[in-house]
Design a protein around this motif. Structure first.
Motif, PDB file in Angstrom:
ATOM      1  N   ASN A   7       0.841  -1.194   0.000  1.00 30.64           N
ATOM      2  CA  ASN A   7       0.000   0.000   0.000  1.00 30.64           C
ATOM      3  C   ASN A   7       0.879   1.247   0.000  1.00 30.64           C
ATOM      4  O   ASN A   7       1.236   1.769   1.059  1.00 30.64           O
ATOM      5  N   ALA A  58       0.198   4.342  -0.623  1.00 26.78           N
ATOM      6  CA  ALA A  58      -0.418   5.496   0.025  1.00 26.78           C
ATOM      7  C   ALA A  58      -0.215   5.439   1.537  1.00 26.78           C
ATOM      8  O   ALA A  58       0.016   6.458   2.192  1.00 26.78           O
ATOM      9  N   ARG A  59      -0.282   4.248   2.079  1.00 23.54           N
ATOM     10  CA  ARG A  59      -0.074   4.061   3.523  1.00 23.54           C
ATOM     11  C   ARG A  59       1.361   4.441   3.898  1.00 23.54           C
ATOM     12  O   ARG A  59       1.592   5.071   4.930  1.00 23.54           O
ATOM     13  N   TRP A  65      -3.674  16.044   2.447  1.00 25.88           N
ATOM     14  CA  TRP A  65      -3.691  14.719   1.829  1.00 25.88           C
ATOM     15  C   TRP A  65      -3.081  14.787   0.440  1.00 25.88           C
ATOM     16  O   TRP A  65      -3.400  15.677  -0.331  1.00 25.88           O
ATOM     17  N   ASP A 123      -9.531   6.849   5.830  1.00 27.67           N
ATOM     18  CA  ASP A 123      -9.675   5.463   6.271  1.00 27.67           C
ATOM     19  C   ASP A 123      -8.337   4.868   6.708  1.00 27.67           C
ATOM     20  O   ASP A 123      -7.302   5.537   6.669  1.00 27.67           O
ATOM     21  N   ASN A 140      -6.364   2.872   5.387  1.00 31.60           N
ATOM     22  CA  ASN A 140      -5.337   2.746   4.364  1.00 31.60           C
ATOM     23  C   ASN A 140      -4.932   4.101   3.799  1.00 31.60           C
ATOM     24  O   ASN A 140      -4.362   4.184   2.712  1.00 31.60           O
ATOM     25  N   GLY A 175      -6.821   6.383   2.672  1.00 29.85           N
ATOM     26  CA  GLY A 175      -7.710   6.883   1.630  1.00 29.85           C
ATOM     27  C   GLY A 175      -8.543   8.042   2.154  1.00 29.85           C
ATOM     28  O   GLY A 175      -9.010   8.023   3.296  1.00 29.85           O
ATOM     29  N   THR A 197     -14.158   7.051  -1.767  1.00 23.57           N
ATOM     30  CA  THR A 197     -12.857   6.965  -1.094  1.00 23.57           C
ATOM     31  C   THR A 197     -11.761   7.112  -2.143  1.00 23.57           C
ATOM     32  O   THR A 197     -11.715   6.342  -3.104  1.00 23.57           O
ATOM     33  N   SER A 212      -8.005   6.910  -3.318  1.00 22.03           N
ATOM     34  CA  SER A 212      -6.693   6.315  -3.037  1.00 22.03           C
ATOM     35  C   SER A 212      -5.620   6.915  -3.937  1.00 22.03           C
ATOM     36  O   SER A 212      -4.431   6.679  -3.753  1.00 22.03           O
ATOM     37  N   SER A 213      -6.056   7.701  -4.917  1.00 20.50           N
ATOM     38  CA  SER A 213      -5.141   8.401  -5.812  1.00 20.50           C
ATOM     39  C   SER A 213      -5.838   9.667  -6.281  1.00 20.50           C
ATOM     40  O   SER A 213      -6.950   9.973  -5.852  1.00 20.50           O
TER      41      SER A 213
END
Length: 366
Positions: A168, A170-171, A203, A333, A335, A337, A349, A351-352
């Protein structure tokens, strides 16, 4: 520690007070001859350090915010002994620390074997640290230019190759952002009484202080083509520290700032570099240790975020205005997100992609 390293450490300790140190005193403290001290002084001068000799035989380091390989290693090893064996390379100037780290990974082969054990290359470069005082081709996300002038900031990349690979990205970026916030607060908190700073996160990869961006994070993966796994990550961080009006001009000046702009304190680039590198490696290990620890890091990330509750413009395809839409940031979230609520009440959500809000909204959160 070599004689040269000892001399530099002694002179650096006295630089802020503007004091000279005699050759005799240096020789006595280092346990060497005056000739050895003279040789060490000349070697330091050849590295570009400004050391003046006085008529009474004393030496004075004129730059009170020097950055050198020796001082970084001393400070880092002292503050983070668990990572003192990390491979470290420091540069006065480089194209990009991330680009350099990726070149090394392309040349050295796999960092882990089929069983997950570190190879010889892995033993050397897992948790490696690369630092530059200036980048000539600094990069942000999507190949954007990251302005990286000398004597202003510090530019750091670390290689991280955990067993099982990177699942992950992003994490990982979120963990690095939290680590940088911790590092900034730690360094500033040790300065004069009453000096404090509360860095905030946009973010997913920008750190703000005093209402302006002071740091960006760029995480890039290196894939093992045999397994298809992202074997290692190169995590790059550019931190703007010293005031430099000429470096950030025009529209850039409205958004980009430095740590010294956000505080009244004078901040050491050595201290920031050592603390950021140590905190980032530390938090990567923390995150992998347990799910409870990971959730605590995400909680810290959310608490530092200034987007929650803000109206945003979301760009699912970065740079594509037609794909953008309005939404409100409502949560983050586990992860990392970003959860947003659209005008019709539905949730998504992210993630990118990318989000933006007016700079006036950012400054209101300083």
């Amino acid at each position: 520690m070599s004689t040269k390293e000892k001399v530099l450490s002694i002179l650096a300790a006295q630089a802020g007070a503007g004091q000279t140190v005699s050759g005799e005193a240096l020789a006595a403290e280092c346990g060497v001859s005056r000739a050895a001290i003279w040789k060490a002084i000349n070697a330091l001068r050849e590295q570009g350090l400004q050391i003046e000799g006085t008529t009474n035989g004393g030496y004075q380091l004129k730059d009170d915010d020097i950055f050198s390989d020796e001082l970084f290693r001393q400070t880092f090893a002292s503050n983070y002994p668990d990572f003192s064996e990390s491979h470290i390379e420091c540069f006065k100037e480089i194209d990009s620390t991330n680009t350099y780290a990726k070149r090394i990974l392309a040349e050295c082969g796999n960092l882990r074997d089929s069983s997950g054990a570190l190879t010889e290359a892995g033993k050397k470069y897992h948790k490696a640290i690369f630092i530059a005082e200036k980048q000539t081709a600094g990069r942000g996300r999507l190949g954007r230019t990251f302005v990286s002038p000398e004597k202003t900031g510090i530019y750091i990349s670390v290689i991280y190759a955990p067993k099982g690979g990177i699942t992950n990205p992003a994490r990982l970026t979120a963990c690095a952002a939290v680590a940088i916030c911790r590092a900034i607060k730690n360094v500033v908190g040790k300065l004069t009484e009453g000096t404090s700073i509360e860095p905030k996160i946009k973010w997913i990869n920008d750190i703000f202080a005093g209402g302006k961006k002071v740091c960006g994070v760029l995480a890039e993966g290196v894939t093992n083509f045999e397994s298809g796994m992202i074997e290692a990550a190169v995590v790059g961080m550019g931190i703007n520290i010293k005031k430099n009006k000429s470096a950030f001009e025009g529209q850039l000046a409205d958004v980009v700032g430095t740590l010294e702009d956000a505080t009244s304190a004078k901040i050491s680039r050595i201290d920031i570099a050592a603390e950021v590198a140590g905190q980032v490696l530390k938090i990567f290990e923390e995150d992998a240790s347990s799910e409870a620890t990971h959730k605590a890091i995400i909680k810290e990330y959310k608490e530092a975020s200034f987007l929650i509750g803000r109206e945003l413009t979301v760009y699912p395809l970065i740079g594509d205005e037609k794909s953008s839409y309005k939404a409100t940031a409502t949560d983050i979230d586990d992860n990392a997100g970003l959860i947003v609520t659209l005008e019709d009440g539905s949730k998504r959500t992210l993630s990118s992609g990318e989000v933006s809000l007016k700079s006036t909204n950012v400054i209101a959160n300083k």
